[in-house]
Design a protein around this motif. Structure first.
Motif, short mmCIF file in Angstrom:
data_model
loop_
_atom_site.label_atom_id
_atom_site.label_comp_id
_atom_site.label_asym_id
_atom_site.label_seq_id
_atom_site.Cartn_x
_atom_site.Cartn_y
_atom_site.Cartn_z
N GLU A 1 0.84 -1.19 0.00
CA GLU A 1 0.00 0.00 0.00
C GLU A 1 0.88 1.24 0.00
O GLU A 1 1.77 1.38 0.83
N VAL A 2 0.61 2.14 -0.92
CA VAL A 2 1.37 3.39 -0.99
C VAL A 2 0.88 4.33 0.10
O VAL A 2 -0.31 4.54 0.28
N GLN A 3 1.85 4.90 0.82
CA GLN A 3 1.53 5.90 1.83
C GLN A 3 2.48 7.07 1.72
O GLN A 3 3.69 6.90 1.53
N LEU A 4 1.92 8.26 1.86
CA LEU A 4 2.69 9.49 1.95
C LEU A 4 2.19 10.23 3.18
O LEU A 4 1.00 10.53 3.27
N VAL A 5 3.09 10.50 4.11
CA VAL A 5 2.69 11.13 5.37
C VAL A 5 3.47 12.41 5.57
O VAL A 5 4.70 12.38 5.75
N GLU A 6 2.76 13.54 5.53
CA GLU A 6 3.40 14.84 5.73
C GLU A 6 3.44 15.19 7.22
O GLU A 6 2.57 14.78 7.99
N SER A 7 4.43 15.98 7.58
CA SER A 7 4.52 16.51 8.93
C SER A 7 5.32 17.81 8.89
O SER A 7 5.96 18.11 7.88
N GLY A 8 5.25 18.55 9.99
CA GLY A 8 6.05 19.75 10.11
C GLY A 8 5.31 21.06 9.92
O GLY A 8 5.91 22.14 10.07
N GLY A 9 4.04 20.99 9.60
CA GLY A 9 3.28 22.23 9.45
C GLY A 9 3.07 22.90 10.79
O GLY A 9 3.36 22.35 11.85
N GLY A 10 2.54 24.13 10.74
CA GLY A 10 2.27 24.86 11.97
C GLY A 10 2.03 26.32 11.71
O GLY A 10 1.83 26.75 10.56
N GLY A 16 9.48 34.03 9.04
CA GLY A 16 10.00 32.85 9.71
C GLY A 16 10.20 31.68 8.78
O GLY A 16 10.07 31.81 7.55
N SER A 17 10.51 30.53 9.38
CA SER A 17 10.84 29.33 8.61
C SER A 17 10.11 28.10 9.16
O SER A 17 9.77 28.05 10.35
N LEU A 18 9.86 27.17 8.27
CA LEU A 18 9.33 25.87 8.63
C LEU A 18 9.97 24.82 7.74
O LEU A 18 10.36 25.12 6.61
N LEU A 81 10.83 19.90 2.59
CA LEU A 81 10.64 21.22 2.00
C LEU A 81 11.01 22.24 3.06
O LEU A 81 10.27 22.43 4.04
N GLU A 82 12.16 22.87 2.87
CA GLU A 82 12.62 23.91 3.77
C GLU A 82 12.04 25.23 3.26
O GLU A 82 12.30 25.63 2.13
N MET A 83 11.25 25.88 4.11
CA MET A 83 10.57 27.11 3.70
C MET A 83 11.09 28.27 4.54
O MET A 83 10.93 28.26 5.77
N ASN A 84 11.71 29.22 3.90
CA ASN A 84 12.26 30.40 4.56
C ASN A 84 11.56 31.66 4.08
O ASN A 84 10.88 31.65 3.04
N SER A 85 11.75 32.73 4.83
CA SER A 85 11.17 34.03 4.48
C SER A 85 9.69 33.89 4.15
O SER A 85 9.20 34.39 3.13
N LEU A 86 8.99 33.21 5.02
CA LEU A 86 7.58 32.92 4.76
C LEU A 86 6.73 34.18 4.75
O LEU A 86 6.99 35.13 5.49
N TYR A 121 -0.40 9.47 -6.37
CA TYR A 121 -0.58 9.26 -4.94
C TYR A 121 -0.42 10.56 -4.17
O TYR A 121 0.46 11.36 -4.50
N TRP A 122 -1.24 10.71 -3.14
CA TRP A 122 -1.26 11.97 -2.37
C TRP A 122 -1.26 11.68 -0.88
O TRP A 122 -1.86 10.69 -0.42
N GLY A 123 -0.60 12.57 -0.13
CA GLY A 123 -0.69 12.53 1.32
C GLY A 123 -1.93 13.24 1.79
O GLY A 123 -2.72 13.78 1.00
N GLN A 124 -2.09 13.30 3.11
CA GLN A 124 -3.31 13.87 3.69
C GLN A 124 -3.20 15.39 3.88
O GLN A 124 -4.21 16.05 4.12
N GLY A 125 -2.00 15.91 3.78
CA GLY A 125 -1.80 17.35 3.90
C GLY A 125 -1.41 17.80 5.29
O GLY A 125 -1.73 17.14 6.29
N THR A 126 -0.72 18.93 5.35
CA THR A 126 -0.36 19.55 6.62
C THR A 126 -0.56 21.05 6.50
O THR A 126 -0.20 21.65 5.48
N GLN A 127 -1.16 21.64 7.52
CA GLN A 127 -1.51 23.06 7.47
C GLN A 127 -0.31 23.93 7.79
O GLN A 127 0.39 23.70 8.80
N VAL A 128 -0.08 24.92 6.96
CA VAL A 128 0.93 25.95 7.22
C VAL A 128 0.19 27.29 7.29
O VAL A 128 -0.51 27.67 6.35
N THR A 129 0.35 27.97 8.40
CA THR A 129 -0.29 29.28 8.59
C THR A 129 0.78 30.30 8.92
O THR A 129 1.54 30.13 9.87
N VAL A 130 0.85 31.35 8.11
CA VAL A 130 1.83 32.41 8.30
C VAL A 130 1.07 33.67 8.72
O VAL A 130 0.23 34.18 7.97
#
Length: 132
Positions: A1-10, A16-18, A81-86, A121-130
């Motif tokens: 079974e294919v799985q993609l699991v995202e993490s690290g949102g916030g 800032g950076s995430l 995915l390193e996100m800077n200068s959000l 295939y897709w993961g379930q998503g993770t919320q990023v709020t800036v």
């Protein structure tokens, strides 16, 4: 079974950076391309970046070029995915997705890896709020 699991949102302040992670399983990682997409409320799901796991080449949407960096750890079957200068406009649900075929000429050279319909295939998503 294919799985993609995202993490690290916030929640982060503007400037800032995430760092997002996407752990993959159930397929031969090196033979796939991985993309990051995002969807803000009321908007389409758009491509942010992609990586060819065959050679590690990457491609970015103009809106994030120079601020976001995508990388892959093939030993861990994980992409980052390193996100800077959000900015406030980066606020969205972020999804990782996988598509078979990691030809860098097609995926990253031509930027076809940012096309949503190319992905199986897709993961379930993770919320990023800036916050501004």
């Amino acid at each position: 079974e294919v799985q993609l699991v995202e993490s690290g949102g916030g929640l982060v302040q503007a400037g800032g950076s995430l760092r997002l992670s996407c752990a993959a399983s159930g397929f031969t990682f090196d033979d796939y391309a991985i993309g990051w997409f995002r969807q803000a409320p009321g908007k389409e799901r758009d491509g942010v970046s992609c990586i060819s796991n065959s050679d590690g080449s990457t491609y970015y949407a103009d809106s994030v070029k120079g601020r976001f960096t995508m990388s892959s750890d093939n030993a861990k079957n994980t992409v980052y995915l390193e996100m800077n200068s959000l900015k406030a406009e980066d606020t969205a649900v972020y999804y990782c997705a996988a598509r078979p075929g990691a030809n860098p000429t097609y995926v990253t050279g031509l930027g076809m890896g940012l096309i949503r319909d190319e992905y199986y295939y897709w993961g379930q998503g993770t919320q990023v709020t800036v916050s501004s």
